[in-house]
Design a protein around this motif. Structure first.
Motif, mmCIF file in Angstrom:
data_model
loop_
_atom_site.group_PDB
_atom_site.id
_atom_site.type_symbol
_atom_site.label_atom_id
_atom_site.label_comp_id
_atom_site.label_asym_id
_atom_site.label_seq_id
_atom_site.Cartn_x
_atom_site.Cartn_y
_atom_site.Cartn_z
ATOM 1 N N TYR A 206 6.894 -45.261 0.050
ATOM 2 C CA TYR A 206 8.316 -45.272 -0.312
ATOM 3 C C TYR A 206 8.755 -43.892 -0.789
ATOM 4 O O TYR A 206 9.875 -43.459 -0.540
ATOM 5 C CB TYR A 206 8.550 -46.320 -1.393
ATOM 6 N N ALA A 238 8.338 -52.160 -8.668
ATOM 7 C CA ALA A 238 8.748 -52.875 -7.464
ATOM 8 C C ALA A 238 7.985 -54.190 -7.408
ATOM 9 O O ALA A 238 6.761 -54.203 -7.265
ATOM 10 C CB ALA A 238 8.451 -52.044 -6.221
ATOM 11 N N PHE A 262 13.744 -51.282 -0.580
ATOM 12 C CA PHE A 262 12.298 -51.477 -0.548
ATOM 13 C C PHE A 262 11.970 -52.566 0.474
ATOM 14 O O PHE A 262 12.689 -53.572 0.579
ATOM 15 C CB PHE A 262 11.790 -51.900 -1.931
#
Length: 306
Positions: A206, A238, A262
């Motif tokens: 990410y 996350a 995400f």
């Protein structure tokens, strides 16, 4: 032919290991080998390929396994009928699941299985994907719900549901109204699952650079502990949105607005396909129903079926 020998062969086919089978049946490895030899002698056929650490059923072994399971199931049903109660289908049913499933739709699955099989004993193990997949390969589970499939003969896998991952943090740390860029997010302290775990492997790409995590990363192997750390303002993380629905509603956590979405998390179900086929098929069907009902009960963007 003794039912004890048939039960031993079915257990051996499930465990794929003489030592684990001996432990399960409270006997010795030589006794397991003796029972197998007696079966092969009586049936005049080799049932198992073994050697160099490998283990697999021969074509005749597959056929014998299916016949033995049917015979033993008939015996169980007969006993249950004579006793006026439903016989247990498998003792016990061994389920493995990651935190995200044990805290969402697993309770519904267990309740529905108990309603269908009142006498069924269930052993639930909550662990990380790596240990669950390894345990499944060793014959320690009948079905697991994790992030990776078991790629081996005798197992079947499918995506049971998909959970949306979101960045979350405490209002003590983040501005709920601000949209954070990837660089701004990397400047915040981050709470993550352990390095090399599937969730971590989703986080590192990410940021395009794993070094961005090095100085401000705290890792933890418990979803519940991560949530508490987030609430206390130690960092952002996350995690699946459905696992923090209550905290989001209470305002203890906020979903971090981000410029880069995400990716979602695919929950993979893997089950034993070579033993207790009829029963395992019913368990898997009920798991699909439980997952579908849960997904229908939450916001569509949080969880859905494949």
């Amino acid at each position: 032919m003794r039912t004890l020998d048939m039960k031993t062969f079915v257990a051996l086919a499930r465990n794929r290991h003489f030592g684990r089978t001996a432990e399960e049946l409270n006997t010795t490895q030589p006794a397991i080998s003796s029972r197998l030899a007696a079966l092969e002698s009586e049936l005049k056929s080799r049932l198992i390929n073994r050697g160099d650490g490998s283990f697999s059923l021969t074509a005749d072994g597959e056929e014998v396994l299916h016949r033995f399971e049917a015979i033993l199931a008939d015996i169980d049903r007969l006993k249950g009928s004579l006793q006026g109660e439903a016989a247990p289908a498998l003792e016990p049913l061994r389920i493995g699941a990651i935190d995200s499933i044990s805290s969402t739709w697993m309770p519904h699955l267990i309740d529905s299985l108990h309603q269908t099989f009142p006498n069924l004993k269930i052993e639930l193990t909550v662990d990380g994907t790596k240990h669950l997949v390894q345990g499944m390969g060793k014959g320690e589970f009948d079905v697991i719900f994790s992030l990776h499939p078991v790629l081996d003969d005798g197992f079947r896998s499918f995506t049971s549901c998909i959970l949306q991952m979101v960045w979350a943090g405490s209002p003590k740390l983040i501005d709920p109204h601000k949209t954070y860029s990837v660089a701004e997010l990397a400047d915040l302290p981050i709470i993550s699952f352990p390095r090399n775990s599937p969730p971590y492997q989703m986080i590192a790409p990410y940021f395009h650079d794993e070094q961005a995590l090095a100085s401000k990363l705290t890792s933890c192997n418990s979803l519940y502990a991560i949530i508490n750390l987030l609430i206390d303002g130690f960092g952002v993380g996350a995690i699946p949105a459905v696992t923090i629905r209550r905290e989001l509603k209470m305002g203890l956590l906020h979903q971090v607005r981000v410029a880069k979405r995400f990716p979602p998390m695919h929950i993979v179900a893997t089950y034993q396909a070579s033993t207790h086929q009829d029963f395992i098929r019913k368990v898997i069907n009920q798991a699909r129903i439980s997952a579908a009902r849960f997904c229908a009960s939450v916001e569509p963007e949080m969880a859905w079926m494949d």
